[in-house]
Design a protein around this motif. Structure first.
Motif, PDB file in Angstrom:
ATOM      1  N   GLN A 160       9.362  54.660  65.182  1.00  0.00           N
ATOM      2  CA  GLN A 160       8.456  54.188  64.134  1.00  0.00           C
ATOM      3  C   GLN A 160       7.045  54.693  64.394  1.00  0.00           C
ATOM      4  O   GLN A 160       6.642  54.892  65.539  1.00  0.00           O
ATOM      5  CB  GLN A 160       8.464  52.661  64.078  1.00  0.00           C
ATOM      6  N   ARG A 161       6.286  54.881  63.326  1.00  0.00           N
ATOM      7  CA  ARG A 161       4.929  55.377  63.447  1.00  0.00           C
ATOM      8  C   ARG A 161       3.951  54.441  62.756  1.00  0.00           C
ATOM      9  O   ARG A 161       4.322  53.643  61.891  1.00  0.00           O
ATOM     10  CB  ARG A 161       4.807  56.778  62.855  1.00  0.00           C
ATOM     11  N   VAL A 162       2.702  54.551  63.149  1.00  0.00           N
ATOM     12  CA  VAL A 162       1.659  53.712  62.582  1.00  0.00           C
ATOM     13  C   VAL A 162       0.380  54.522  62.516  1.00  0.00           C
ATOM     14  O   VAL A 162       0.138  55.409  63.340  1.00  0.00           O
ATOM     15  CB  VAL A 162       1.443  52.424  63.429  1.00  0.00           C
ATOM     16  N   ARG A 163      -0.446  54.218  61.520  1.00  0.00           N
ATOM     17  CA  ARG A 163      -1.777  54.809  61.405  1.00  0.00           C
ATOM     18  C   ARG A 163      -2.783  53.673  61.634  1.00  0.00           C
ATOM     19  O   ARG A 163      -3.178  52.969  60.701  1.00  0.00           O
ATOM     20  CB  ARG A 163      -1.995  55.457  60.048  1.00  0.00           C
ATOM     21  N   PRO A 164      -3.184  53.468  62.881  1.00  0.00           N
ATOM     22  CA  PRO A 164      -4.070  52.331  63.179  1.00  0.00           C
ATOM     23  C   PRO A 164      -5.479  52.567  62.633  1.00  0.00           C
ATOM     24  O   PRO A 164      -5.925  53.701  62.454  1.00  0.00           O
ATOM     25  CB  PRO A 164      -4.073  52.278  64.705  1.00  0.00           C
ATOM     26  N   GLU A 165      -6.148  51.467  62.391  1.00  0.00           N
ATOM     27  CA  GLU A 165      -7.527  51.535  61.914  1.00  0.00           C
ATOM     28  C   GLU A 165      -8.431  52.039  63.032  1.00  0.00           C
ATOM     29  O   GLU A 165      -8.281  51.678  64.184  1.00  0.00           O
ATOM     30  CB  GLU A 165      -7.987  50.146  61.462  1.00  0.00           C
ATOM     31  N   VAL A 166      -9.365  52.898  62.664  1.00  0.00           N
ATOM     32  CA  VAL A 166     -10.335  53.420  63.635  1.00  0.00           C
ATOM     33  C   VAL A 166     -11.729  53.221  63.087  1.00  0.00           C
ATOM     34  O   VAL A 166     -11.928  52.988  61.886  1.00  0.00           O
ATOM     35  CB  VAL A 166     -10.092  54.920  63.933  1.00  0.00           C
ATOM     36  N   ALA A 167     -12.707  53.304  63.993  1.00  0.00           N
ATOM     37  CA  ALA A 167     -14.093  53.151  63.577  1.00  0.00           C
ATOM     38  C   ALA A 167     -14.512  54.308  62.690  1.00  0.00           C
ATOM     39  O   ALA A 167     -14.126  55.460  62.909  1.00  0.00           O
ATOM     40  CB  ALA A 167     -14.996  53.075  64.813  1.00  0.00           C
ATOM     41  N   LYS A 168     -15.329  54.016  61.684  1.00  0.00           N
ATOM     42  CA  LYS A 168     -15.802  55.060  60.768  1.00  0.00           C
ATOM     43  C   LYS A 168     -17.116  55.642  61.281  1.00  0.00           C
ATOM     44  O   LYS A 168     -17.867  54.996  61.943  1.00  0.00           O
ATOM     45  CB  LYS A 168     -15.983  54.467  59.360  1.00  0.00           C
TER      46      LYS A 168
END
Length: 257
Positions: free
Chosen positions: A249-257
């Motif tokens: 499974q894959r995920v696109r985690p939130e990152v700082a902008k």
């Protein structure tokens, strides 16, 4: 392009950032010595597609020569200093670009920079190898900063050495009923999470391999670490988004902008 994390089981992940794919501790075996893969299929061929592979230490479930042999010719492999002398099988992999590193090194790979940090773990080739190669962690810096801890225990300077990161890939278990020195269990991993304070975390190094014949011995040690880490992280680092993935499974985690 946002960073994307795929967990293939054990400590093997793909970190895709800025179009560059980085693979951690490749292990694509169904069986390794007395261990057998108990959950999830052996990763598919595409799991071995990467511009670089990061090897955290010389234990056979992290530096697995047959799995490295699946990598494409020209792939960069970052190894602890002394690895090629300690593991003769690496000499046969003439198509790979090996680079031995120590904490403090930085290596440019494609569109990302890999920064090498220390770990607290017995990094030698077991069972009889000398203590000549350090255990390592890595921070992949591109659009995001992703910390792969390898195998490590807690240590006082962990947050200082790792620095600010967006995502942490933390080991939370092992492959036997007991964890020895230099490992994180679910509780210690949650404490590491509180110290490092990333935006997101993915638990790894659990629920994949188990010793043959030990299915009935403390089976909760195999199944429970991921969910227990989620629980412990909620208590110690509630501001961190924890992504408990199934293998593949894959995920696109939130990152700082």
């Amino acid at each position: 392009m946002p960073v994307e994390i795929t967990w293939w089981g054990h400590a093997t992940c793909t970190v895709e950032d800025s179009g560059t794919r980085v693979l951690t501790d490749p292990l694509f075996a169904r069986r390794l010595a007395h261990l057998r893969r108990r959950r999830g299929d052996v990763p598919p061929e595409r799991a071995a597609e990467a511009e670089a592979a990061l090897v955290s230490h010389l234990h056979a479930d992290h530096l697995h020569v047959p799995s490295l042999a699946r990598l494409s010719e020209g792939t960069t492999v970052l190894l602890p200093r002394g690895a090629r002398a300690a593991v003769p099988g690496l000499r046969k992999l003439t198509g790979l670009r090996f680079e031995e590193v120590v904490p403090g090194d930085e290596v440019r790979v494609g569109a990302v920079t890999v920064r090498v940090v220390s770990a607290r773990h017995d990094g030698r080739r077991l069972p009889v190898g000398p203590h000549r190669s350090p255990a390592l962690g890595f921070v992949v810096e591109g659009t995001a900063r992703t910390y792969f801890a390898g195998d490590t225990g807690l240590f006082d300077t962990m947050a200082e050495e790792v620095g600010p990161v967006d995502v942490a890939l933390l080991p939370v278990g092992g492959w036997g009923p007991f964890l020895g020195h230099g490992h994180l269990d679910a509780g210690r991993a949650a404490e590491a999470l509180a110290r490092i304070a990333p935006r997101s975390a993915v638990p790894v190094h659990f629920g994949t391999y188990w010793p043959i014949g030990m299915d009935a011995v403390r089976p909760h040690e195999f199944h429970a670490p991921g969910a227990e880490f989620v629980r412990q992280a909620g208590l110690r680092a509630p501001e961190v988004a924890v992504h408990l993935l199934d293998q593949g499974q894959r995920v696109r985690p939130e990152v700082a902008k």
